[in-house]
Write an enzyme that holds these catalytic residues in place. Structure first.
Site, short mmCIF file in Angstrom:
data_model
loop_
_atom_site.label_atom_id
_atom_site.label_comp_id
_atom_site.label_asym_id
_atom_site.label_seq_id
_atom_site.Cartn_x
_atom_site.Cartn_y
_atom_site.Cartn_z
N ASP A 19 -94.36 -30.78 36.52
CA ASP A 19 -94.76 -29.41 36.88
C ASP A 19 -95.03 -29.43 38.38
O ASP A 19 -96.06 -29.93 38.83
CB ASP A 19 -96.04 -29.06 36.08
CG ASP A 19 -96.68 -27.76 36.55
OD1 ASP A 19 -96.09 -27.04 37.37
OD2 ASP A 19 -97.81 -27.48 36.09
N LYS A 81 -94.23 -24.29 47.69
CA LYS A 81 -93.38 -23.76 46.62
C LYS A 81 -92.97 -22.32 46.88
O LYS A 81 -91.89 -21.90 46.49
CB LYS A 81 -94.16 -23.86 45.30
CG LYS A 81 -93.39 -23.44 44.08
CD LYS A 81 -94.20 -23.78 42.86
CE LYS A 81 -93.53 -23.32 41.59
NZ LYS A 81 -94.36 -23.66 40.44
N GLU A 158 -91.04 -22.50 33.65
CA GLU A 158 -92.39 -22.92 33.30
C GLU A 158 -92.88 -22.34 31.96
O GLU A 158 -93.44 -23.08 31.15
CB GLU A 158 -93.36 -22.54 34.44
CG GLU A 158 -93.18 -23.46 35.62
CD GLU A 158 -93.72 -22.90 36.93
OE1 GLU A 158 -94.39 -21.86 36.91
OE2 GLU A 158 -93.45 -23.52 37.98
N ASP A 181 -98.75 -16.78 32.43
CA ASP A 181 -98.93 -17.93 33.34
C ASP A 181 -99.33 -17.43 34.72
O ASP A 181 -98.52 -16.90 35.48
CB ASP A 181 -97.59 -18.70 33.40
CG ASP A 181 -97.65 -19.90 34.32
OD1 ASP A 181 -98.65 -20.07 35.05
OD2 ASP A 181 -96.68 -20.69 34.32
#
Ligand code: AMP
Length: 616
Positions: A19, A81, A158, A181
């Site tokens: 992750d 990211k 994800e 999420d």
């Protein structure tokens, strides 16, 4: 040869699930048929996704880098990211790195822990990305994994990963699972259907620029406004002051998940007229909630959107799964509970679900779960198609209209073919321009690639046909081919390295750069002092950093102010910290006695270091 169940775990090249988060990263692997979190650097399961270029020109990723964020903002990079897939570089010290290279450093640090736990040698990886990542962003992540030395087996969404972790634990009863999420930098919501042992993402929506980081910045503004009102100076204009406030804001935010109010006491945020400027105040949970409500409302809109896409009503959702550190905020849980009239599941740690699920995917791939029977599919997060003439009955259409061949949310892997005809007389070829997006005109969508199919027989307009085929696989790799129906001539293109890895050469350049800069292990445990984390840098912009008083008198005044603050702080401290504080107080006193500017400067610097370490 089919491997037996027992040989599976031993004989396969190890595959880990990773992750790669905006704030933290984590990894897991399959151990005894179950996903297990990997122990990362410093014995933790989560590693901050932060990179530091230290003064020896070496890269350090993780906790040490995060600790240097305040003191050395010019040498650190967090939340990379958010920039994945962009063609930019970030300056760190005298170096510049692409987002892929910076992510590769984080992944390399993870690889070091993987090698420790699973032994040296080649490793495959399944790496997760937000469902809304574009092709270019996915490819950037893949490239980062390769730069770090992994064989990147698959890039998965994800929410799919989280649902996998969930699905595996719950057996294969049929159900609809909603995965909400909310992490550090991204928000995704997905509907995952588990039916007859097939796990399929029915729909995804989200915003890859919304997360806990935004909550932190809203709190930074709240705190900074207080400082402005009290001291008439804006700490956000001081690069270190801003970084300090950001760190403080995150701490307050997390505390507010467990307390109804937080007392804020920061002795030094910035410096005004050579004197430290601090902040003492109290923030109530309600105040924080009102700051973040507009952003939480946006996530609620996305919930409605994703349900509509999946053709479901809130009552059709059987389970709600929370993923990402920001779902620990009680208001988030309340939002979900009132929206669905149902409690979310809490049996999976929101910080670990994605890594655990990525490991499950890795296990499925390696055959470690050969008797599990779980099949995974996913959905295309964007529509993909080509540029055509707009349809205008009775008229020649306008060029540049977008025609989707794989519409958004189509279950993947998928292959779709559409037939098109020529638009002018004696047209010798067709240009296939490939785009991704939801807009009517290609100029508003995202260009992926183009190619020319030549050698068409010269015929009147509309009489020559071309079949265009899109194949989109689970790794987010798109293959496009165009075939002349009359001659069978075909051209194709694979969009996997989409926009960045323009040449192998560029990849190997990056690889060499990453290898050279990554800190070798023997220095890993070096203390902060050896790393010189907090010493001013040669190219440190002192004007942006702390203003240094230059007269002896000012320095003595500053040293006295520090002594006063630390003496007050002694009331709350004991043990090792008490000793450290006393040492700094003595040093400040001795320096003031000696009346030497250099010694005073050093003593004050050590006071600042300790203040940062103790998060004062
Ligand atoms: P992730 O990207 O899933 O690692 O989530 C990281 C984000 O979760 C960061 O913005 C953290 O500040 C936030 N976070 C972690 N723990 C908590 C907590 N207890 N309360 C609120 N936010 C949290």
């Amino acid at each position: 040869m089919t491997p037996t169940k027992n040989s599976a775990e031993n004989s396969f090249r190890p595959i880990v699930g990773i992750d790669l988060g905006t704030t933290n990263s984590a990894a897991a692997y399959i151990h005894k048929q179950k996903p297990k979190m990997l122990t990362l650097k410093n014995g933790e399961r989560l590693m901050p996704s932060v990179v530091l270029l230290n003064q020896n020109g070496q890269i350090i990723a993780g906790e040490e880098a995060r600790n240097a964020l305040v003191a050395m903002p010019e040498r650190t990079k967090a939340a990379v990211k958010r920039s994945m897939g962009e063609k930019i570089t970030f300056s760190m010290g005298d170096q510049a790195y692409t987002p892929e290279e910076l992510s590769a450093f984080i992944l390399k640090e993870i690889k070091r822990s993987v090698d420790k736990e699973l032994g040296e040698g080649d490793k495959e990886a399944v790496i997760t990305v937000p469902a809304y990542f574009t092709n270019a962003q996915r490819q950037a992540v893949k490239k980062a994994g390769e730069l770090a030395g992994f064989v990147v087996e698959r890039i998965i969404n994800e929410p799919t990963a989280a649902a996998l972790a969930y699905g595996l634990q719950q057996g294969d009863e049929d159900k609809h699972i909603l995965v909400y999420d909310l992490g550090g930098g991204t928000f995704d919501v997905s509907i995952v259907e588990l039916m007859g042992g097939i796990m399929e993402v029915k729909a995804s929506a989200g915003n890859n620029q919304l997360g806990g980081e935004d909550f932190d910045w809203l709190l930074v503004d709240w705190l900074a406004d207080k400082v402005v009102a009290e001291h008439g100076t804006d700490p956000r204009e001081d690069i270190r002051g801003k970084a300090r406030l950001k760190e403080e804001a995150e701490k307050i935010k997390k505390d507010l998940s467990f307390q109804s109010s937080v007392d804020v006491s920061v002795p030094v945020i910035t410096v005004k007229n050579n004197a430290p400027v601090g902040l003492d105040c109290t923030i109530q949970r309600e105040e924080f909630v009102s700051l973040i409500t507009p952003l939480l409302d946006e996530t609620k809109e996305k919930l409605s959107h994703v349900l509509e896409d999946a053709g479901l009503a809130p009552g059709d959702v059987d389970e709600i799964l929370l993923v990402g550190g920001s779902t620990k905020i009680p208001q988030v849980q309340q939002l979900i509970t009132s929206f669905f009239n149902k409690q979310p599941k809490t049996d999976i740690n929101p910080d670990e679900a994605v890594a655990l699920g990525a490991a499950v995917q890795a296990g499925i791939k390696s055959g470690a779960f050969s008797d599990n029977g779980l099949i995974v599919t996913d959905v295309a997060p964007f529509s993909m198609g080509i540029a055509v003439l707009s349809a205008q009955p009775g008229n020649v259409g306008k060029p540049g209209a977008f025609h989707a061949i794989i519409p958004r949310n189509t279950t993947i892997p998928v292959t779709r073919t559409e037939r098109y005809t020529t638009t002018s007389h004696n047209q010798p070829g067709v240009e296939i321009e490939i785009y991704q997006g939801e807009n009517k005109w290609v100029k508003d969508n995202y260009f992926l690639n183009e190619f020319l199919l030549e050698g068409l027989p010269l015929k009147p307009a509309g009489e020559e046909a071309v079949d265009v085929t899109f194949r989109y696989n689970l790794n987010g790799i798109l293959e496009v081919s165009a075939k002349s129906v009359s001659t069978g001539a075909e051209m194709s293109v694979t969009i996997e390295d989409a926009l960045d890895r323009s040449s192998e050469e560029a990849f190997y350049d990056s690889l060499a750069k990453v290898e050279a800069a990554f800190q070798p292990e023997e220095h890993e445990d070096a203390s902060d002092e050896e790393l010189n984390l907090f010493t001013p840098l040669e190219n440190d912009n002192q004007e942006e950093g702390r203003e240094r008083p230059d007269s002896l008198q000012d320095l003595i005044k500053e040293a006295d102010e520090w002594k006063r603050r630390f003496t007050k702080e002694l009331e709350n401290r004991d043990g090792e910290t008490e000793k450290q504080i006393n040492a700094v107080i003595n040093r400040l006193a001795a320096a003031a006695e000696e009346k030497n500017t250099e010694v005073l400067n050093e003593a004050i610097e050590s006071a600042i270091d300790l203040a940062v370490d103790l998060e004062l």
